[in-house]
Design an enzyme around this catalytic site. Structure first.
Site, PDB file in Angstrom:
ATOM      1  N   TYR A 187       6.718   9.115 -10.065  1.00  0.00           N
ATOM      2  CA  TYR A 187       7.446   8.044 -10.718  1.00  0.00           C
ATOM      3  C   TYR A 187       8.974   8.383 -11.057  1.00  0.00           C
ATOM      4  CZ  TYR A 187       3.765   5.066  -9.526  1.00  0.00           C
ATOM      5  OH  TYR A 187       2.568   4.645  -8.438  1.00  0.00           O
ATOM      6  N   HIS A 215       3.632  -6.173  -9.608  1.00  0.00           N
ATOM      7  CA  HIS A 215       3.117  -4.492  -9.711  1.00  0.00           C
ATOM      8  C   HIS A 215       3.845  -3.643 -10.656  1.00  0.00           C
ATOM      9  CE1 HIS A 215       1.408  -5.260  -5.245  1.00  0.00           C
ATOM     10  NE2 HIS A 215       0.831  -5.682  -6.016  1.00  0.00           N
TER      11      HIS A 215
HETATM   12  P1  OAD Z   1       4.656  -1.963   2.947  1.00  0.00           P
HETATM   13  O1  OAD Z   1       5.325  -0.596   3.353  1.00  0.00           O
HETATM   14  O2  OAD Z   1       3.116  -2.060   3.290  1.00  0.00           O
HETATM   15  O3  OAD Z   1       5.275  -3.118   4.165  1.00  0.00           O
HETATM   16  C1  OAD Z   1       6.704  -2.901   4.403  1.00  0.00           C
HETATM   17  C2  OAD Z   1       7.009  -4.073   5.333  1.00  0.00           C
HETATM   18  O4  OAD Z   1       8.574  -4.284   5.186  1.00  0.00           O
HETATM   19  C3  OAD Z   1       6.726  -3.884   6.548  1.00  0.00           C
HETATM   20  O5  OAD Z   1       5.932  -5.146   7.043  1.00  0.00           O
HETATM   21  C4  OAD Z   1       7.717  -3.577   7.503  1.00  0.00           C
HETATM   22  O6  OAD Z   1       7.940  -4.160   8.830  1.00  0.00           O
HETATM   23  C5  OAD Z   1       8.912  -4.602   6.682  1.00  0.00           C
HETATM   24  N1  OAD Z   1      10.093  -4.087   6.889  1.00  0.00           N
HETATM   25  C6  OAD Z   1      10.518  -2.611   7.082  1.00  0.00           C
HETATM   26  N2  OAD Z   1      11.966  -2.709   6.721  1.00  0.00           N
HETATM   27  C7  OAD Z   1      12.266  -3.721   6.745  1.00  0.00           C
HETATM   28  C8  OAD Z   1      13.689  -4.444   6.559  1.00  0.00           C
HETATM   29  N3  OAD Z   1      14.978  -3.800   6.759  1.00  0.00           N
HETATM   30  N4  OAD Z   1      13.698  -5.727   6.385  1.00  0.00           N
HETATM   31  C9  OAD Z   1      12.684  -6.520   6.190  1.00  0.00           C
HETATM   32  N5  OAD Z   1      11.527  -6.151   6.335  1.00  0.00           N
HETATM   33  C10 OAD Z   1      11.257  -4.836   6.737  1.00  0.00           C
HETATM   34  O7  OAD Z   1       5.237  -2.548   1.593  1.00  0.00           O
HETATM   35  P2  OAD Z   1       4.710  -3.672   0.732  1.00  0.00           P
HETATM   36  O8  OAD Z   1       4.142  -4.838   1.675  1.00  0.00           O
HETATM   37  O9  OAD Z   1       5.597  -4.151  -0.181  1.00  0.00           O
HETATM   38  O10 OAD Z   1       1.852  -1.307  -4.458  1.00  0.00           O
HETATM   39  O11 OAD Z   1       3.368  -3.144  -0.011  1.00  0.00           O
HETATM   40  C11 OAD Z   1       2.710  -3.663  -0.966  1.00  0.00           C
HETATM   41  C12 OAD Z   1       2.245  -3.016  -2.192  1.00  0.00           C
HETATM   42  O12 OAD Z   1       1.624  -1.791  -1.617  1.00  0.00           O
HETATM   43  C13 OAD Z   1       3.423  -2.276  -2.923  1.00  0.00           C
HETATM   44  O13 OAD Z   1       3.856  -3.111  -3.800  1.00  0.00           O
HETATM   45  C14 OAD Z   1       3.033  -0.892  -3.423  1.00  0.00           C
HETATM   46  C15 OAD Z   1       2.226  -0.442  -2.125  1.00  0.00           C
HETATM   47  O14 OAD Z   1       1.183   0.594  -2.475  1.00  0.00           O
HETATM   48  C16 OAD Z   1       1.804  -0.544  -5.636  1.00  0.00           C
HETATM   49  O15 OAD Z   1       2.340   0.699  -5.437  1.00  0.00           O
HETATM   50  C17 OAD Z   1       1.040  -0.998  -6.659  1.00  0.00           C
END
Ligand code: OAD
Length: 230
Positions: free
Chosen positions: A53, A104
Site C-alpha cells: 500500500y 473500498h
Molecule cells: P478491475 O481491474 O477488475 O476492472 C477494471 C475495468 O476497467 C475492466 O472492466 C476494464 O475493461 C476497464 N478499463 C480498463 N481501462 C479502462 C479505461 N481507460 N477506461 C474505462 N475502462 C477501462 O477493477 P475494479 O472493477 O475496479 O478492491 O475492481 C473492483 C475491486 O477489485 C477493486 O476495488 C479492488 C479490487 O480487488 C479492493 O482492493 C478491495
C-alpha cells in the site's frame, strides 16, 4: 434537480497511470490477493502489506485526474451527482467532485487496528511499522480487504435506489457487493456503461453501452446529458 449516481472502478483511473486489477498486466497478476489484501495477510506479513500500500500511495502522489474524472465534475452544474467509487485513490476529489462515497476505503488514510473508528489522514506516502494510533496500536491501511465487511454498502444501495440516471464506468463488476448496486436501481431507469470490455448487464432494461475508454467515453456521455432535456 435530477439525481445521477455514478459507480466507478479502476478503469476510470487507468488513463491517469494507475494500473487496474484484472486487465492483462493488472495488479492481481503481479500480486496474490491472499498475500496483500486480506486480514490474514496482514497478520502473517505486515511488512509486505504495508509496503504494497505504500507503493500504491506513493504513486498516487505522482498522478493527476484525467478527462474522465474531470468531465463528471461538469455534470454538477445541471444534476445532483453522487459518485460511488470502488477506487481507493482520491482522483475524483482532486478533479473537484463534491459527493464521493468510497466503498473500498481510501489510500491516503490509515486506521487503528484496535478501534476502527480511529481514522487518520497519513502525512505523506509512507506508513511505517511502529506508527501507532492514539491508543497505542499499529496503524493499518484504511482499505476494505477481501473477506471484510463493506460498511458503506448500505448508503450506496440507498443512493442507487434514488438514481434517475445511473452510470457505470471502468469496472469489471467482479467484486460484490459493489457489483450488485446496479440491481438496486429502480426498474426502467436509464443505465449507461462505459468500459472498453463492457458486456451486457443481464436484467437491466434501459441500458446504453459505450465500449470505449473513460477518457473519451465519459466526456461524450456528459456532453449528451448536458444537452438533453432531462
Ligand atoms: P478491475 O481491474 O477488475 O476492472 C477494471 C475495468 O476497467 C475492466 O472492466 C476494464 O475493461 C476497464 N478499463 C480498463 N481501462 C479502462 C479505461 N481507460 N477506461 C474505462 N475502462 C477501462 O477493477 P475494479 O472493477 O475496479 O478492491 O475492481 C473492483 C475491486 O477489485 C477493486 O476495488 C479492488 C479490487 O480487488 C479492493 O482492493 C478491495
Amino acid at each position: 434537480m435530477k439525481k445521477i449516481v455514478v459507480l466507478t472502478g479502476a478503469g476510470i483511473s487507468a488513463e491517469s497511470g494507475i494500473r487496474t486489477f484484472r486487465d492483462s498486466n493488472g495488479l492481481w497478476e503481479q500480486y496474490r490477493v491472499e498475500d496483500v489484501a486480506t486480514f490474514e495477510a496482514w497478520q502473517r506479513n505486515q511488512a509486505l502489506v504495508i509496503d504494497f500500500y505504500n507503493q500504491r500511495r506513493k504513486q498516487l502522489y505522482e498522478v493527476k485526474p484525467n478527462a474522465g474524472h474531470l468531465s463528471l465534475v461538469e455534470l454538477e452544474q445541471k444534476y445532483d451527482v453522487q459518485i460511488i467509487t470502488q477506487n481507493v485513490d482520491d482522483l475524483h476529489e482532486q478533479a473537484g467532485s463534491t459527493r464521493v462515497l468510497h466503498l473500498h476505503g481510501e489510500l491516503k488514510k490509515v486506521r487503528s487496528t484496535l478501534d476502527e473508528n480511529l481514522v487518520y489522514t497519513l502525512n505523506g506516502w509512507e506508513l511505517k511499522k511502529g506508527d501507532l494510533c492514539e491508543k497505542g496500536s499499529q496503524l493499518r491501511p484504511h482499505i476494505v480487504w477481501f473477506g471484510e465487511a463493506v460498511p458503506m454498502i448500505e448508503p450506496a444501495m440507498e443512493l442507487s435506489a434514488e438514481a434517475d440516471i445511473f452510470i457505470v464506468i471502468g469496472t469489471s463488476l467482479n467484486v460484490y457487493p459493489a457489483a450488485g448496486l446496479v440491481y438496486h436501481v429502480r426498474r426502467g431507469t436509464p443505465v449507461y456503461l462505459i468500459d472498453p470490455h463492457a458486456e451486457m448487464l443481464q436484467g437491466v432494461e434501459n441500458l446504453t453501452v459505450f465500449r470505449e475508454l473513460a477518457g473519451t467515453g465519459v466526456p461524450k456521455l456528459v456532453k449528451q446529458l448536458m444537452e438533453s432535456k432531462v
